[in-house]
Design a protein around this motif. Structure first.
Motif, mmCIF file in Angstrom:
data_model
loop_
_atom_site.group_PDB
_atom_site.id
_atom_site.type_symbol
_atom_site.label_atom_id
_atom_site.label_comp_id
_atom_site.label_asym_id
_atom_site.label_seq_id
_atom_site.Cartn_x
_atom_site.Cartn_y
_atom_site.Cartn_z
ATOM 1 N N ALA A 283 0.833 -1.210 0.000
ATOM 2 C CA ALA A 283 0.000 0.000 0.000
ATOM 3 C C ALA A 283 0.865 1.256 0.000
ATOM 4 N N VAL A 284 1.901 1.275 0.859
ATOM 5 C CA VAL A 284 2.743 2.463 0.948
ATOM 6 C C VAL A 284 3.548 2.635 -0.351
ATOM 7 N N ALA A 285 4.047 1.533 -0.901
ATOM 8 C CA ALA A 285 4.843 1.615 -2.129
ATOM 9 C C ALA A 285 3.993 2.172 -3.280
ATOM 10 N N LEU A 286 2.746 1.719 -3.365
ATOM 11 C CA LEU A 286 1.874 2.233 -4.428
ATOM 12 C C LEU A 286 1.516 3.694 -4.178
ATOM 13 N N ALA A 287 1.273 4.047 -2.916
ATOM 14 C CA ALA A 287 0.954 5.443 -2.596
ATOM 15 C C ALA A 287 2.104 6.348 -3.021
ATOM 16 N N ALA A 288 3.342 5.877 -2.770
ATOM 17 C CA ALA A 288 4.507 6.685 -3.146
ATOM 18 C C ALA A 288 4.614 6.774 -4.667
ATOM 19 N N ALA A 289 4.477 5.635 -5.344
ATOM 20 C CA ALA A 289 4.659 5.630 -6.800
ATOM 21 C C ALA A 289 3.571 6.440 -7.504
ATOM 22 N N LEU A 290 2.372 6.437 -6.962
ATOM 23 C CA LEU A 290 1.258 7.156 -7.600
ATOM 24 C C LEU A 290 1.106 8.578 -7.053
ATOM 25 N N LYS A 291 2.029 8.954 -6.175
ATOM 26 C CA LYS A 291 1.974 10.269 -5.516
ATOM 27 C C LYS A 291 0.598 10.519 -4.888
ATOM 28 N N ALA A 292 0.156 9.541 -4.161
ATOM 29 C CA ALA A 292 -1.163 9.639 -3.528
ATOM 30 C C ALA A 292 -1.150 10.698 -2.435
ATOM 31 N N GLU A 293 -2.335 11.237 -2.178
ATOM 32 C CA GLU A 293 -2.499 12.230 -1.134
ATOM 33 C C GLU A 293 -2.235 11.603 0.244
ATOM 34 N N CYS A 294 -2.683 10.394 0.398
ATOM 35 C CA CYS A 294 -2.603 9.744 1.700
ATOM 36 C C CYS A 294 -2.699 8.230 1.525
ATOM 37 N N CYS A 295 -2.209 7.514 2.519
ATOM 38 C CA CYS A 295 -2.343 6.065 2.496
ATOM 39 C C CYS A 295 -3.097 5.673 3.766
ATOM 40 N N ASP A 296 -4.330 5.225 3.604
ATOM 41 C CA ASP A 296 -5.137 4.808 4.745
ATOM 42 C C ASP A 296 -5.001 3.311 4.920
ATOM 43 N N ILE A 297 -4.561 2.881 6.087
ATOM 44 C CA ILE A 297 -4.442 1.446 6.333
ATOM 45 C C ILE A 297 -5.510 1.046 7.344
ATOM 46 N N TYR A 298 -6.421 0.188 6.902
ATOM 47 C CA TYR A 298 -7.529 -0.252 7.752
ATOM 48 C C TYR A 298 -7.195 -1.587 8.394
ATOM 49 N N THR A 299 -7.416 -1.656 9.696
ATOM 50 C CA THR A 299 -7.153 -2.895 10.401
ATOM 51 C C THR A 299 -8.252 -3.109 11.432
ATOM 52 N N ASP A 300 -8.023 -3.964 12.435
ATOM 53 C CA ASP A 300 -9.109 -4.199 13.387
ATOM 54 C C ASP A 300 -9.009 -3.344 14.646
ATOM 55 N N VAL A 301 -8.011 -2.471 14.725
ATOM 56 C CA VAL A 301 -7.984 -1.496 15.822
ATOM 57 C C VAL A 301 -8.003 -0.093 15.209
ATOM 58 N N ASN A 302 -8.497 0.878 15.982
ATOM 59 C CA ASN A 302 -8.695 2.199 15.391
ATOM 60 C C ASN A 302 -7.503 3.140 15.570
ATOM 61 N N GLY A 303 -6.313 2.588 15.561
ATOM 62 C CA GLY A 303 -5.157 3.462 15.629
ATOM 63 C C GLY A 303 -3.974 2.803 16.309
ATOM 64 N N VAL A 304 -2.951 3.632 16.521
ATOM 65 C CA VAL A 304 -1.748 3.162 17.206
ATOM 66 C C VAL A 304 -1.933 3.478 18.689
ATOM 67 N N TYR A 305 -1.687 2.502 19.523
ATOM 68 C CA TYR A 305 -1.860 2.647 20.970
ATOM 69 C C TYR A 305 -0.516 2.558 21.681
#
Ligand code: ASP
Ligand code: MG
Length: 421
Positions: free
Chosen positions: A145-167
């Motif tokens: 996801a991050v590699a594609l975001a960088a290559a496509l010059k994406a605005e942001c890379c949202d990573i969805y998982t089963d927790v709502n953030g970094v704790y």
């Protein structure tokens, strides 16, 4: 994604973002425990599977997901098309099962986006120069996801998982963990390398290098924007940002003894007797250290205990996936004989206190003090730029996390940001 219902839920999140007018590339990983099950399946056929064949097997999990997500999106009336890693232009080196992305040539994705499609890409996989399929190591979809975001010059890379953030620690194992609203790449990289499962370490490294902002979010709370992983000047200043646990390590201790005596053995400790009564700190030790670091071990984290120019002990811990090779390297330099004991302990956990404040010398003492006050035996202590790690017997892991978290992260001044943005 556990089941078809969850796939529809994911498709709904994607559809809502697409309706906001955004161009979207969606990277998906395998459903549920598919990857673990594929690994188990391979073990039933061959206990030392060829890494190339392993990749051929493991990549199938993600291919199931991309087709189903594309179908679910199409069912909602959206245009979508799925792509394997190779079709998405993810080119890697030849290190099967742990390949590194070398370049990304996303022209097919760009064409798909121009056609107004949502591009759905298989995470965790790529292709070598010679068209062999590779995988990127566990949790590698984050890296895709991050590699594609960088290559496509994406605005942001949202990573969805089963927790709502970094704790401050894994909220699934300790209820007092607190969510961080933002964290710097450096701190996130350290947490991830120290075993925090929430993001893959290589993905953070790649995001840091390419300045890709990551939002870590939950599939179950799509309106919550989660934790932002960003550059240091945009993140709060924490003294301590978290306590990470890694149960995926093996600890090695090579004791060089003059008086050979048999050490008491526990179920999890396999002992091998090896050669030499004296190990001089000479080119042999250097070569051993070189060989260990070429396996991917951090040389600074190998403890060499010396008395004068005599080495009495070499100690380190490494990822489980490297343990077989690490043991082979050691036995190559110190073939089985008498005088020296190699003990390999798999029943360990490494706990790390992460943050720029962790390595201040008094705090290192506080960390050891907190563990010994709780009667937790510490087998090994190591320090990196922004973390202090202790190896303890696995049975103490939850207790160790609790005590260190309570001492350093429990809403006290250490873990409160000094400035907020
Ligand atoms: N399916 C792969 C794994 O389980 C990749 C990922 O989940 O990111 O490790
Ligand atoms: Mg994952």
């Amino acid at each position: 994604m556990r089941d078809p219902e969850h796939i529809r839920k994911v498709a709904k999140i994607v559809a809502d973002s697409a309706r906001d007018g955004k161009e979207l590339v969606v990277v998906v990983s395998a459903m549920g425990h598919t990857t673990d099950q594929l690994i188990e399946l391979s073990e039933q056929v061959n206990d030392r599977p060829d890494p190339r064949e392993m990749d051929m097997l493991l990549c199938t999990g993600e291919q199931v997901s991309i087709s189903l997500v594309a179908m679910a999106l199409q069912k909602m009336g959206l245009k979508a098309r799925s792509f394997t890693g190779a079709q998405a232009g993810i080119l890697t080196d030849e290190t099967h099962t742990f390949a590194r992305i070398k370049t990304v040539q996303p022209s097919r994705l760009e064409t798909s986006l121009r056609r107004g499609e949502i591009a759905v890409v298989a995470g965790f996989q790529g292709m070598t120069r010679t068209s062999d399929i590779t995988t990127l190591g566990r949790g590698g979809s984050d890296t895709t996801a991050v590699a594609l975001a960088a290559a496509l010059k994406a605005e942001c890379c949202d990573i969805y998982t089963d927790v709502n953030g970094v704790y401050t620690t894994d909220p699934r194992s300790y209820g007092k963990a607190r969510r961080l609203h933002a964290i710097s790449y450096e701190e996130m990289l350290e947490l991830a390398s120290a075993g925090a499962q929430v993001l893959n370490a290589r993905s953070v490294e790649l995001a840091m290098r390419n300045r890709v902002p990551i939002r870590l979010r939950s599939t179950f709370e799509p309106d919550d924007t989660g934790t932002l992983v960003t550059s240091r000047d945009l993140a709060p200043d924490y003294q301590i940002c978290g306590v990470a646990l890694d149960t995926n390590r093996v600890s090695f201790k090579l004791s060089v003894r003059q008086d050979f005596s048999v050490k008491e053995s526990t179920a999890s400790v396999h002992e091998t007797t090896v050669d030499s009564t004296y190990l001089h700190y000479n080119s042999k030790t250097e070569r051993l250290l070189d060989d260990l670091s070429s396996l991917g071990l951090n040389r600074e984290q190998v403890n060499v205990v010396r008395t004068g120019d005599t080495v009495s002990q070499i100690e380190f811990n490494c990822e489980k996936r490297l343990s077989r090779e690490a043991k082979e390297v050691i036995l190559e330099y110190f073939p089985q004989n008498n005088g020296t004991i190699l003990s390999v302990d798999t029943d360990v956990a490494r706990i790390s206190v992460v943050g720029i404040g962790a390595t201040e010398c008094h705090r290192r003492g506080d960390i050891i003090g907190a563990l010994s006050a709780a009667s937790i035996p510490v087998a090994m202590i190591s320090t990196s730029n922004i973390s202090v790690s202790a190896v303890v017997p696995a049975k103490y892991k939850d207790q160790a996390v609790k005590h260190l978290h309570d001492a350093f992260c429990n809403g006290n001044s250490l873990s409160e940001p000094k400035t907020t943005t």
